[in-house]
Each structure stands twice: as structure tokens, then as C-alpha cells.
Design an enzyme around this catalytic site. Sequence first.
Site, short mmCIF file in Angstrom:
data_model
loop_
_atom_site.label_atom_id
_atom_site.label_comp_id
_atom_site.label_asym_id
_atom_site.label_seq_id
_atom_site.Cartn_x
_atom_site.Cartn_y
_atom_site.Cartn_z
N SER A 143 -3.37 -3.57 5.93
CA SER A 143 -1.89 -2.93 6.01
C SER A 143 -1.25 -3.33 7.20
CB SER A 143 -2.40 -1.44 5.83
OG SER A 143 -0.84 -0.52 6.29
N TYR A 156 -4.99 7.13 7.98
CA TYR A 156 -4.76 5.92 7.24
C TYR A 156 -4.61 4.85 8.17
CZ TYR A 156 -2.51 2.53 4.19
OH TYR A 156 -2.26 1.36 3.21
P1 NAP Z 1 -2.19 2.86 -5.78
O1 NAP Z 1 -1.44 2.54 -6.75
O2 NAP Z 1 -2.17 4.28 -5.21
O3 NAP Z 1 -3.92 2.22 -6.00
C1 NAP Z 1 -4.99 2.72 -5.19
C2 NAP Z 1 -6.10 2.42 -5.90
O4 NAP Z 1 -7.28 2.83 -5.29
C3 NAP Z 1 -5.86 3.05 -7.46
O5 NAP Z 1 -6.74 1.98 -8.11
C4 NAP Z 1 -6.85 4.31 -7.10
O6 NAP Z 1 -7.36 4.80 -8.20
C5 NAP Z 1 -7.81 3.73 -6.29
N1 NAP Z 1 -8.74 4.78 -5.59
C6 NAP Z 1 -8.33 5.71 -4.80
N2 NAP Z 1 -9.25 6.58 -4.57
C7 NAP Z 1 -10.35 6.19 -5.29
C8 NAP Z 1 -11.73 6.72 -5.31
N3 NAP Z 1 -12.13 7.77 -4.60
N4 NAP Z 1 -12.46 6.01 -6.41
C9 NAP Z 1 -11.89 4.90 -6.72
N5 NAP Z 1 -10.77 4.54 -6.78
C10 NAP Z 1 -9.98 4.94 -5.99
O7 NAP Z 1 -1.80 2.02 -4.35
P2 NAP Z 1 -1.77 0.59 -3.90
O8 NAP Z 1 -0.44 0.27 -3.10
O9 NAP Z 1 -2.14 -0.37 -5.13
O10 NAP Z 1 -2.90 0.43 -3.01
C11 NAP Z 1 -4.05 -0.58 -2.90
C12 NAP Z 1 -4.41 -0.72 -1.40
O11 NAP Z 1 -3.30 -1.50 -0.96
C13 NAP Z 1 -4.72 0.42 -0.75
O12 NAP Z 1 -6.02 0.13 -0.03
C14 NAP Z 1 -3.60 0.50 0.15
O13 NAP Z 1 -3.90 1.24 1.43
C15 NAP Z 1 -3.20 -1.05 0.29
N6 NAP Z 1 -1.77 -1.16 0.74
C16 NAP Z 1 -0.73 -0.79 0.09
C17 NAP Z 1 0.55 -1.27 0.57
C18 NAP Z 1 1.77 -0.78 -0.35
O14 NAP Z 1 2.95 -1.01 0.09
N7 NAP Z 1 1.67 -0.27 -1.74
C19 NAP Z 1 0.70 -1.68 1.77
C20 NAP Z 1 -0.47 -1.83 2.35
C21 NAP Z 1 -1.57 -1.76 2.02
P3 NAP Z 1 -6.78 6.03 -9.05
O15 NAP Z 1 -5.38 5.32 -9.99
O16 NAP Z 1 -7.79 6.31 -10.02
O17 NAP Z 1 -6.16 7.01 -8.03
#
Ligand code: NAP
Length: 251
Positions: A143, A156
Site C-alpha cells: 500500500s 493498517y
Molecule cells: P476489498 O474489495 O475490500 O477486498 C478485500 C478482499 O480481502 C476481499 O476479497 C475480502 O473478502 C478479503 N478478505 C478480507 N478479510 C478476509 C478474511 N478474514 N478471510 C478471507 N478473505 C478476507 O478491497 P481491495 O481494495 O480489493 O483490497 C485488496 C488488497 O489491496 C488489500 O490488501 C488492501 O489493503 C490492498 N490495497 C487496496 C488499495 C485500494 O485503494 N483499494 C490500496 C492499497 C492496497 P470479502 O469480500 O469476503 O470481505
Amino acid sequence: MKTCFDLSGRTAIVTGANTGIGQALAVALAGAGAAVLGVGRSSMAETEGMIADLHGRFASYSADLSTIDPVDAIVDAAMSSFGSVDILVNNAGIIRRADAIDFTEADWDAVMDVNLKTAFFLSQAAAKRMIPNGRGKIINIASMLSFQGGIRIPSYTASKSGLAGLTRLLACEWAGKGINVNAIAPGYFVTNNTTALREDAQRSSDILARIPAGRWGNPEELGGAAVFLASDAAAYVHGTILPVDGGWLAR
Ligand code: NAP
């Protein structure tokens, strides 16, 4: 013609592949030829459909990654579905927002467990399969908070800064065993993770004003970085944290 980005014959485990960034990475890896095991707690049907449209190979494994209990079973599932474990993408992650002064132990532990602890132990389980083969790719989803402090997200920031350090440590230990451990650091992308930010008019416009590209990222725009790091093209790339951020860190 086979290129150095071709992932045919490789198996990728992608955590959190049902939505957002994990879904986009699963589709990109499948598009490059990898068989993908999507791992998570929600239905992977949508991702399965997207990969079927590409005539790719996909299987899912249901697991709650808030504990490390399922890590060995996840690796076993990849072995039984596709016969190997070549690529691991530690994508699943959560965020909890509150002022540092009020932040609770529950919000600290929940985030650290999914974002950092499970990522480490799943990497360990996968590496036990990769090391005997002398090859493997581990890609952690870091991130901007791997580089910066942020506000109101203490666990986080700690988890993503920790994940960057862990990426470097694992690269130092496993590069000589043929495993490339790297990370992708997404900037600000349109997913569930950032809904609260995008709904806060002030925060949203402050963020947008700092992004040189002038817009939020779409998850599909991370696919190329993942395919690169998962491929032979990145054979000598170890321990790097690759920002894909619309220029955020350059400002
Ligand atoms: P998201 O749509 O909230 O996706 C998060 C994913 O993690 C979902 O598939 C969620 O499953 C899964 N997850 C969370 N807790 C879990 C658990 N206990 N067991 C199994 N699966 C779990 O957000 P995203 O943005 O795509 O995030 C993906 C990654 O990218 C994360 O590590 C986040 O920190 C990172 N990231 C995102 C951004 C951004 O701007 N979006 C920026 C930097 C880094 P559910 O759908 O079932 O909850």
C-alpha cells in the site's frame, strides 16, 4: 508465441479473489495462462465466470483468513486442483478507521491478523512446496501506507509497513532458493476498501488533488504488474515494492 510473461503451466493462489483488486489480479494471471485457485470467505462465482470467459482455469477454496488455521489446506487444495503451487498472491486485507487515541485492541488485532500474520504463514506454507522445486513467486499486496503514515488507520499502516519489511526479509532468505518475493503497492483504487474515503467529500478531493494522473485507479490496472512479477521476466527482481499509484509517490 510464448513470451517471458507467459504463465502457462503455472498455478497461482490468489487470496481475496472474489472482488476488487484480488479479482482483477486473478483474472490477469489467468489471462496470462496460469491456473488460479481463488481463496476467501465469499463466493467466487463472479471471478469464476470472468475467467471462464477467457477460457482460463479456475478453482475456489473457502477459507477465513483471520486465522492461520487454513494455510496448509489452501496449499493442499492448489496441489489437488492443479498439481503445483508456483505463484502466491497475498491480497486479502481489511482496514479499520478510528483516531489513534481511541483505537481498540480488537481493531488492531483483526487487521494485523489478516494483513500480516496470515500473509506470512501462508507464504511459509507455499514456500515449503516451492523450495524443493527451486522456483516460486510470492507477491504481497502492500500500500502507499507501506511508505507513508496516513491518518486514522494505525493497524493498517503498521500491517502494510510490516508487509513491506516482510517482503524484503523473505526475499533475502529465499532469493537464493529460486523464489522471487516482491510486493505491489497500489495507490488509490476504486474498491470496497476505499468506499468510506470516496464517500467523504473532503478526503476524496484532497486525495484526488494529489494524484498526478488526476483520477483513482481501476483494479484492472494492477494486472500487468502482477503478471510481470509472477513471470520469468522478473527472474532477477527480488524484494522490491512496486508502486502502481498514478504518480502519488512522485509528488
Ligand atoms: P476489498 O474489495 O475490500 O477486498 C478485500 C478482499 O480481502 C476481499 O476479497 C475480502 O473478502 C478479503 N478478505 C478480507 N478479510 C478476509 C478474511 N478474514 N478471510 C478471507 N478473505 C478476507 O478491497 P481491495 O481494495 O480489493 O483490497 C485488496 C488488497 O489491496 C488489500 O490488501 C488492501 O489493503 C490492498 N490495497 C487496496 C488499495 C485500494 O485503494 N483499494 C490500496 C492499497 C492496497 P470479502 O469480500 O469476503 O470481505
